[in-house]
Design an enzyme around this catalytic site. Sequence first.
Site, PDB file in Angstrom:
ATOM      1  N   HIS A 153      61.339  45.619   3.340  1.00  0.00           N
ATOM      2  CA  HIS A 153      62.104  44.479   2.869  1.00  0.00           C
ATOM      3  C   HIS A 153      61.609  43.231   3.330  1.00  0.00           C
ATOM      4  O   HIS A 153      61.418  42.371   2.598  1.00  0.00           O
ATOM      5  CB  HIS A 153      63.573  44.750   3.084  1.00  0.00           C
ATOM      6  N   GLY A 181      58.835  29.169  -3.300  1.00  0.00           N
ATOM      7  CA  GLY A 181      60.102  29.637  -2.935  1.00  0.00           C
ATOM      8  C   GLY A 181      60.985  28.557  -2.315  1.00  0.00           C
ATOM      9  O   GLY A 181      60.888  27.329  -2.421  1.00  0.00           O
ATOM     10  N   ARG A 183      70.075  45.605  11.112  1.00  0.00           N
ATOM     11  CA  ARG A 183      69.222  46.419   9.960  1.00  0.00           C
ATOM     12  C   ARG A 183      68.407  47.328  10.776  1.00  0.00           C
ATOM     13  O   ARG A 183      68.432  48.429  10.147  1.00  0.00           O
ATOM     14  CB  ARG A 183      68.516  45.052   9.190  1.00  0.00           C
ATOM     15  N   ALA A 222      61.196  27.854   0.771  1.00  0.00           N
ATOM     16  CA  ALA A 222      60.540  27.094   1.885  1.00  0.00           C
ATOM     17  C   ALA A 222      59.557  26.090   1.084  1.00  0.00           C
ATOM     18  O   ALA A 222      59.614  24.948   1.324  1.00  0.00           O
ATOM     19  CB  ALA A 222      59.562  28.140   2.708  1.00  0.00           C
ATOM     20  N   GLY A 224      53.200  28.125  -2.826  1.00  0.00           N
ATOM     21  CA  GLY A 224      54.416  28.884  -2.891  1.00  0.00           C
ATOM     22  C   GLY A 224      55.538  27.934  -3.166  1.00  0.00           C
ATOM     23  O   GLY A 224      55.786  26.689  -2.758  1.00  0.00           O
ATOM     24  N   LEU A 267      66.958  32.868   4.401  1.00  0.00           N
ATOM     25  CA  LEU A 267      67.238  31.636   3.441  1.00  0.00           C
ATOM     26  C   LEU A 267      67.303  30.525   4.488  1.00  0.00           C
ATOM     27  O   LEU A 267      67.092  29.375   4.153  1.00  0.00           O
ATOM     28  CB  LEU A 267      68.452  32.057   2.542  1.00  0.00           C
ATOM     29  N   SER A 301      72.705  44.356  -1.446  1.00  0.00           N
ATOM     30  CA  SER A 301      73.206  43.295  -0.373  1.00  0.00           C
ATOM     31  C   SER A 301      73.582  43.873   0.825  1.00  0.00           C
ATOM     32  O   SER A 301      74.358  44.562   0.690  1.00  0.00           O
ATOM     33  CB  SER A 301      73.819  42.108  -0.984  1.00  0.00           C
TER      34      SER A 301
END
Length: 637
Positions: free
Chosen positions: A401, A42, A330, A44, A40, A441, A284
Amino acid sequence: MILDGKCPTGSLADKWDKHRQDLKLVNPANKRKFKIIVVGTGLAGASAAATLGELGYKVEAFCYQDSPRRAHSIAAQGGINAAKNYPNDGDSIYRLFFDTIKGGDFRAREANVYRLAQISNAIIDQCVAQGVPFARDYAGYLENRSFGGAQVSRTFFARGQTGQQLLLGAYQALSRQIAAGTVTPFPRTEMLDLVLVDGHAKGITVRDLTTGEIRCHAADAVILATGGYVNVFNLSTNAMGSSVTAAWRAHRKGAFFANPCFTQIHPTCIPVTGDHQSKLTLMSESLRNDGRIWVPKKAGDKRRPQDIPENERDYYLERKYPSFGNLAPRDIASRAAKEVCDAGFGVGAGGRGVYLDFGDSIVRLGEDAIRTRYGNLFEMYQRITDENAYKQPMRIYPAPHYSMGGLWVDYNLQSNIDGLFVLGEANFSDHGANRLGASALMQGLADGYFIIPYTIADYLARTSPGQVDNTHEAFRQSREQVDEQAGRLLAINGRKTVSEFHRELGHIMWENVGMARSASSLTEALDRIPALRNEFWENVKIPGTGQQFNQELEKAGRVADFLEFGELLARDALQREESCGGHFRTEHQTADGEALRNDADYAHVAAWQHKGADQTPELHKEPLTFENVELAVRSYK
C-alpha cells in the site's frame, strides 16, 4: 558517511519556530525571477505549486496524468489526522507526535515528526477555508473518528472520499495560480532524468506522453512529489501508473535512497482473485471503527459466515491486542491476518482472507448510520465482489500500500543534492518503519503548504536566478541519454510483454520481500532479480515507436527502474538485521511473534548511494537520537 539531518537545536516544541526565523527570505520583487519545477501534482505537489505560485515564484508543474485531479492522492479514503482535540478526549500535539513516533517503531526523526504534529491543525483550517466538505456532527462542528495506533479520535474525514476532496481543494488553489499565470501546467508529461549543473539540480528531461517528444526544462530548483514505489510488488493498492521512476532517476544522479525496505502492507484490502488483475482495491482503515475482524475458530471451516455462531468465531485482534483491538496499527494487523491464514483459518478462495463484520454495529447503530458513514465504500465493495456487506461480512486480506522509505532529505526537505527537494511519500522523513493511517495526507499537505515555502526560499536566497537554460551542455547530454534508452528498449523486439516481466518481478518481491522476510528469502531475491533484469533487456517486446503515444514504452521504462530498485529494496532488507514496523525479519521476533528491534545497531536511517549499473551501492547512515521519547517495546496490548 555519517549524514546530518540538519535538525535545529533547542526544545522540541520550539525547533520549527526558531528554524523559520533563521531561514533566509526572498524579496517579493525577486521571487518572480526564480523558476521552480514541481514534479507530481498530488497533495504534496499541488499544494506546493499552488503556494509557491501564490508567493510569486514562476512554477512549472508536471504530471503524467491528463489532469492534476487524477493524481493518486485522490484514492485516499479514510481521513487526515490533526491534533485539534475537538472530541475533548485527551489529544494534543505531543500525543500525536508520540503516537506517530511509536507507530513508526522508533525509526523516524523526532524533529520532523513533532513539526508535522504542530502543522496538522493549520492544515485543517486551510482545507476548511478552501471548502473541503469534511463531515460534521449534529451541532455543525467538524466530526472526528478513530484510526489505528491511537486511542483518541483525531481523524477528519469526508465519508470515504477524503483524498478526493482534499485534492480538489488543492487543485482549486493550483487552478487559481494557473489562471494567474504563475504556474504553467504540463500534463501527460513524464520526468525521465534529473539535470545537474555543478552539483546543483537545475532541471529535468521529460517525455511528452502524447507525442513522444523529449524535452528539457531548466529551473533554479526542482521539487519531486511523485509518490511511492510499492508497485514494485506489481499488485498493490496504488494506481497502475505509480512508479519509482522519478525518484530512481534522481537516485542514479546521486540522490541517496533511504530505508527502501520500509514498505507498508495494508490489512484492509479486497483479496486477490487471480492473475487477470492489474491492481488491488483498498477498503479504508476507517471501516475498522465499526467493523470487527474475525476468522472461524475451526481450521478449514467452509460454512457461510452467518451460519457460524458467535462462540465459534475468533476475533483475533481483540484477543491479542485488547487495548487497541481492531484499531491495531497496520503492520501489526497485517501480520496477524497472515498468521491466522497461514495456520489454516483463512476464508474465501485459497484461504487468503479474513472477515470484516459490521453485524454488531448495524444492530447497535442501525444500517442507516453505517450507510451514512461508509456508504460509498460498501457500494465499491459490492461492485467489485458482487456481495452485500450489509448482509454478510466483507472479506479482506493484506496488500502492498505505502512506502515509508524514499529519497533522503534533511530537515529542510532538501536531498543531499543541492536544489533538489522531495515532498510527501517520495521522501523518507516522517513515518519511520510504519505509517499510521490518515497520516499520509497530513504529511503531503504539511510539506506542500507549510514547509517547502520557507525552506526552498532559504536555498534560493543563496543563489542567483536563471544561471542556466536548457541549451546548457548538461541538458544536451541528458536528452541524448533519455533518447538512447528509449531506442534501446524499442530495438529489443523480444517475445515477452512488459506486463509479464512486471508480474514475475512482483511475484519474486511478494514471496521473498513481502510481509515476512528472512536471510534466505532475501538472498534468493537478490539472485533472481538480476537474472530477470538481464532477461528483460534481451527479451522484452515493445510495439510501436518512440515518436507517438506509446503506453508500452512508458511501462517499459518504469518496469526497467523497478527491476533495479527491487534489488536495492532487498539489499536494504538483508542488511537491516532486526524487525521493526513493516520490516519483519523472521529471525528477529519475540516469543509471541512480535517484531524485535535492535536499537543498539540499527537506530539509524540507511541511505544508499548509487555507484553505477550492476555495482554494489554504498551505505551511509544518519543516526537517530531520541531525547524526548524513551525507546521502548512497542506494545498495543
